[in-house]
Write a protein that holds these residues in place. Structure first.
Motif, PDB file in Angstrom:
ATOM      1  N   ASP A 298     -12.806  31.432  13.272  1.00 39.32           N
ATOM      2  CA  ASP A 298     -13.126  30.642  14.468  1.00 39.32           C
ATOM      3  C   ASP A 298     -14.635  30.436  14.579  1.00 39.32           C
ATOM      4  N   GLY A 299     -15.043  29.192  14.823  1.00 40.59           N
ATOM      5  CA  GLY A 299     -16.452  28.889  14.973  1.00 40.59           C
ATOM      6  C   GLY A 299     -17.164  28.570  13.678  1.00 40.59           C
ATOM      7  N   VAL A 300     -16.464  28.723  12.552  1.00 42.20           N
ATOM      8  CA  VAL A 300     -17.043  28.400  11.244  1.00 42.20           C
ATOM      9  C   VAL A 300     -16.296  27.189  10.702  1.00 42.20           C
ATOM     10  N   ALA A 301     -17.036  26.118  10.434  1.00 36.30           N
ATOM     11  CA  ALA A 301     -16.398  24.837  10.124  1.00 36.30           C
ATOM     12  C   ALA A 301     -15.614  24.863   8.819  1.00 36.30           C
ATOM     13  N   LEU A 302     -16.195  25.442   7.782  1.00 38.15           N
ATOM     14  CA  LEU A 302     -15.577  25.419   6.458  1.00 38.15           C
ATOM     15  C   LEU A 302     -14.864  26.733   6.162  1.00 38.15           C
ATOM     16  N   PRO A 303     -13.894  26.719   5.234  1.00 38.25           N
ATOM     17  CA  PRO A 303     -13.260  27.979   4.841  1.00 38.25           C
ATOM     18  C   PRO A 303     -14.281  28.987   4.332  1.00 38.25           C
ATOM     19  N   VAL A 304     -14.007  30.255   4.602  1.00 36.76           N
ATOM     20  CA  VAL A 304     -14.868  31.358   4.165  1.00 36.76           C
ATOM     21  C   VAL A 304     -14.218  32.030   2.971  1.00 36.76           C
ATOM     22  N   THR A 305     -14.984  32.232   1.918  1.00 40.41           N
ATOM     23  CA  THR A 305     -14.477  32.855   0.692  1.00 40.41           C
ATOM     24  C   THR A 305     -14.716  34.355   0.731  1.00 40.41           C
ATOM     25  N   LEU A 306     -13.650  35.127   0.643  1.00 40.31           N
ATOM     26  CA  LEU A 306     -13.746  36.586   0.608  1.00 40.31           C
ATOM     27  C   LEU A 306     -13.610  37.069  -0.835  1.00 40.31           C
ATOM     28  N   LYS A 307     -14.581  37.829  -1.283  1.00 42.79           N
ATOM     29  CA  LYS A 307     -14.510  38.499  -2.586  1.00 42.79           C
ATOM     30  C   LYS A 307     -13.912  39.877  -2.351  1.00 42.79           C
ATOM     31  N   LEU A 308     -12.708  40.104  -2.855  1.00 37.36           N
ATOM     32  CA  LEU A 308     -11.931  41.297  -2.515  1.00 37.36           C
ATOM     33  C   LEU A 308     -12.248  42.461  -3.452  1.00 37.36           C
ATOM     34  N   GLU A 309     -13.487  42.928  -3.347  1.00 40.40           N
ATOM     35  CA  GLU A 309     -13.912  44.021  -4.221  1.00 40.40           C
ATOM     36  C   GLU A 309     -13.348  45.364  -3.769  1.00 40.40           C
TER      37      GLU A 309
ATOM     38  N   GLU B 102     -19.647  33.902  -9.066  1.00 37.74           N
ATOM     39  CA  GLU B 102     -20.159  32.563  -9.328  1.00 37.74           C
ATOM     40  C   GLU B 102     -19.168  31.748 -10.161  1.00 37.74           C
ATOM     41  N   GLU B 103     -18.448  32.415 -11.052  1.00 33.03           N
ATOM     42  CA  GLU B 103     -17.411  31.727 -11.825  1.00 33.03           C
ATOM     43  C   GLU B 103     -16.222  31.368 -10.934  1.00 33.03           C
ATOM     44  N   GLN B 104     -15.886  32.243  -9.991  1.00 31.23           N
ATOM     45  CA  GLN B 104     -14.710  32.042  -9.145  1.00 31.23           C
ATOM     46  C   GLN B 104     -14.969  31.072  -7.994  1.00 31.23           C
ATOM     47  N   ALA B 105     -16.180  31.092  -7.458  1.00 29.15           N
ATOM     48  CA  ALA B 105     -16.514  30.284  -6.274  1.00 29.15           C
ATOM     49  C   ALA B 105     -17.909  29.691  -6.451  1.00 29.15           C
ATOM     50  N   PRO B 106     -18.044  28.714  -7.348  1.00 24.68           N
ATOM     51  CA  PRO B 106     -19.378  28.171  -7.638  1.00 24.68           C
ATOM     52  C   PRO B 106     -19.970  27.362  -6.491  1.00 24.68           C
ATOM     53  N   GLY B 107     -19.165  27.024  -5.482  1.00 25.38           N
ATOM     54  CA  GLY B 107     -19.656  26.153  -4.430  1.00 25.38           C
ATOM     55  C   GLY B 107     -20.228  26.842  -3.205  1.00 25.38           C
ATOM     56  N   ILE B 108     -20.268  28.178  -3.181  1.00 28.29           N
ATOM     57  CA  ILE B 108     -20.767  28.829  -1.968  1.00 28.29           C
ATOM     58  C   ILE B 108     -22.280  28.646  -1.843  1.00 28.29           C
ATOM     59  N   ASP B 109     -22.706  28.511  -0.595  1.00 23.64           N
ATOM     60  CA  ASP B 109     -24.131  28.367  -0.292  1.00 23.64           C
ATOM     61  C   ASP B 109     -24.774  29.688   0.095  1.00 23.64           C
ATOM     62  N   THR B 110     -23.986  30.548   0.744  1.00 29.75           N
ATOM     63  CA  THR B 110     -24.501  31.786   1.328  1.00 29.75           C
ATOM     64  C   THR B 110     -23.516  32.905   1.063  1.00 29.75           C
ATOM     65  N   LEU B 111     -24.046  34.094   0.767  1.00 30.33           N
ATOM     66  CA  LEU B 111     -23.194  35.257   0.537  1.00 30.33           C
ATOM     67  C   LEU B 111     -23.656  36.387   1.442  1.00 30.33           C
ATOM     68  N   LEU B 112     -22.716  36.922   2.240  1.00 27.37           N
ATOM     69  CA  LEU B 112     -22.993  38.057   3.115  1.00 27.37           C
ATOM     70  C   LEU B 112     -22.591  39.349   2.415  1.00 27.37           C
ATOM     71  N   VAL B 113     -23.510  40.326   2.416  1.00 24.14           N
ATOM     72  CA  VAL B 113     -23.325  41.558   1.657  1.00 24.14           C
ATOM     73  C   VAL B 113     -23.753  42.745   2.508  1.00 24.14           C
ATOM     74  N   ALA B 114     -22.892  43.749   2.642  1.00 20.28           N
ATOM     75  CA  ALA B 114     -23.256  44.966   3.362  1.00 20.28           C
ATOM     76  C   ALA B 114     -24.318  45.735   2.580  1.00 20.28           C
ATOM     77  N   VAL B 115     -25.193  46.429   3.321  1.00 17.81           N
ATOM     78  CA  VAL B 115     -26.303  47.153   2.713  1.00 17.81           C
ATOM     79  C   VAL B 115     -26.294  48.608   3.150  1.00 17.81           C
ATOM     80  N   GLY B 116     -26.355  49.505   2.162  1.00 23.20           N
ATOM     81  CA  GLY B 116     -26.602  50.917   2.414  1.00 23.20           C
ATOM     82  C   GLY B 116     -27.908  51.286   1.733  1.00 23.20           C
ATOM     83  N   GLY B 117     -27.796  51.841   0.517  1.00 23.38           N
ATOM     84  CA  GLY B 117     -28.998  52.067  -0.283  1.00 23.38           C
ATOM     85  C   GLY B 117     -29.504  50.807  -0.959  1.00 23.38           C
ATOM     86  N   GLY B 118     -28.639  49.793  -1.049  1.00 27.63           N
ATOM     87  CA  GLY B 118     -29.068  48.497  -1.548  1.00 27.63           C
ATOM     88  C   GLY B 118     -28.717  48.180  -2.979  1.00 27.63           C
TER      89      GLY B 118
END
Length: 319
Positions: free
Chosen positions: A38-49, A168-184
């Protein structure tokens, strides 16, 4: 973000490509799915690591390290909040090495049990990750065991970077990637791969904001970690290697609350039937809470990075 003179990255795309070839056959190529938010215009791609061996992305760095290491009778040893320890224990078992894993007292019982299930010896002492790391370093000094750092070592970051190469092979069209950070280690490897060709955004709990604080200060600074995701995102400082990469190639850091993370866990279960640990849902929480607000034409990806949570606690959360 503080400007600085970009240095030659320690973690290169060529090295990440070699790491991907090295660990192929030992790790899973985890899937991606598209979801609506909700509130995000385009589908969001989840990388299920979270579907990776041992329940998190950490298996990539663990295998990349151990496949290059000289491991003698002392086996391998590491310190971990939980997920890295499980990954090292799993990789060590698969490669025929004994393992000793040092974890702090705050580690999740589910993660400690998973580590033990892979046949590793678990030493649970110390109030936080740094205390466990000090105990591990003392053991490494006298045992001859091969060490595997959770986030601040070149083989670790190169291994984690293989996730971005795969994505990048699976979803070459993403503009932005959100990543959780601990030690980095994860975001460092990812940012080293993308080299700013994709906007990489870190996500941290407000109570474990190590990268946010470091970027604001222009240097690595200690943070007292607390809160729901401390066992996976509770490093007190980000790694030296990743910080140089982050200053060049991490766009920003979004902060989320524990309630935001719980809401993300519930949403991921309700909408996709994914069982996520708090740290594994943190990046998605930035979208749901509005801590990160994409533009109308922005295609966003999110790394769902961990699944190791006690099922009784998770049941209470979603009940």
């Amino acid at each position: 973000m503080t400007a600085h003179t970009a240095s030659r990255p320690t973690i290169t795309r060529d090295a990440i490509t070699r790491a991907a070839a090295r660990i192929a056959g030992h790790v899973r190529r985890t899937p991606v799915i598209d979801v609506r938010v909700d509130g995000v215009a385009l589908p969001v791609t989840l990388k299920l690591e979270l579907l990776q061996h041992a329940g998190s992305f950490k298996s990539r760095g663990a295998f990349n390290t151990l496949l290059q290491a000289s491991v003698g009778p002392g086996g391998v040893a590491t310190a971990s909040g939980g997920n890295h320890g499980a990954a090292v224990a799993y990789a060590a078992r698969q490669l025929g090495h004994r393992a000793r894993i040092f974890v702090p007292e705050i580690s999740s019982p589910a993660k400690v049990a998973r580590i033990a299930s892979y046949g590793a010896e678990v030493v649970q002492q110390g109030e936080n990750y740094n205390a466990a790391l000090a105990l591990c370093d003392a053991y490494l000094a006298v045992s001859g065991a091969a060490g595997v750092h959770a986030y601040d070592a070149v083989p670790t970051l190169e291994g984690q970077g293989t996730l971005a190469r795969e994505l990048e092979e699976q979803a070459p069209g993403i503009d932005t990637l959100l990543v959780a950070v601990g030690g980095g280690g994860l975001i460092g490897g990812i940012a080293a791969w993308y080299q700013s060709r994709v906007k990489v955004v870190g996500v941290e709990p407000v109570t474990c904001n190590t990268l946010h604080a470091a970027l604001a200060a222009g240097e690595r600074v200690p943070v007292k970690a607390s809160g729901l995701a401390t066992d996976s995102l509770g490093a007190t400082t980000v790694g030296k290697l990743m910080f140089d990469i982050a200053r060049d190639h991490v766009s920003s850091v979004a902060l989320v609350t524990d309630d935001d993370i719980r809401n993300a866990q519930r949403h991921l279960w309700r909408e996709t039937q994914l069982v996520t640990e708090p740290g594994g849902a943190a990046a998605f929480a930035a979208l749901l809470s509005g801590a990160y607000k994409p533009e109308k034409d922005e295609r966003v990806g999110v790394v769902i990075c961990g699944a190791n949570t006690p099922m009784d606690v998770f049941g209470q959360l979603i009940g």
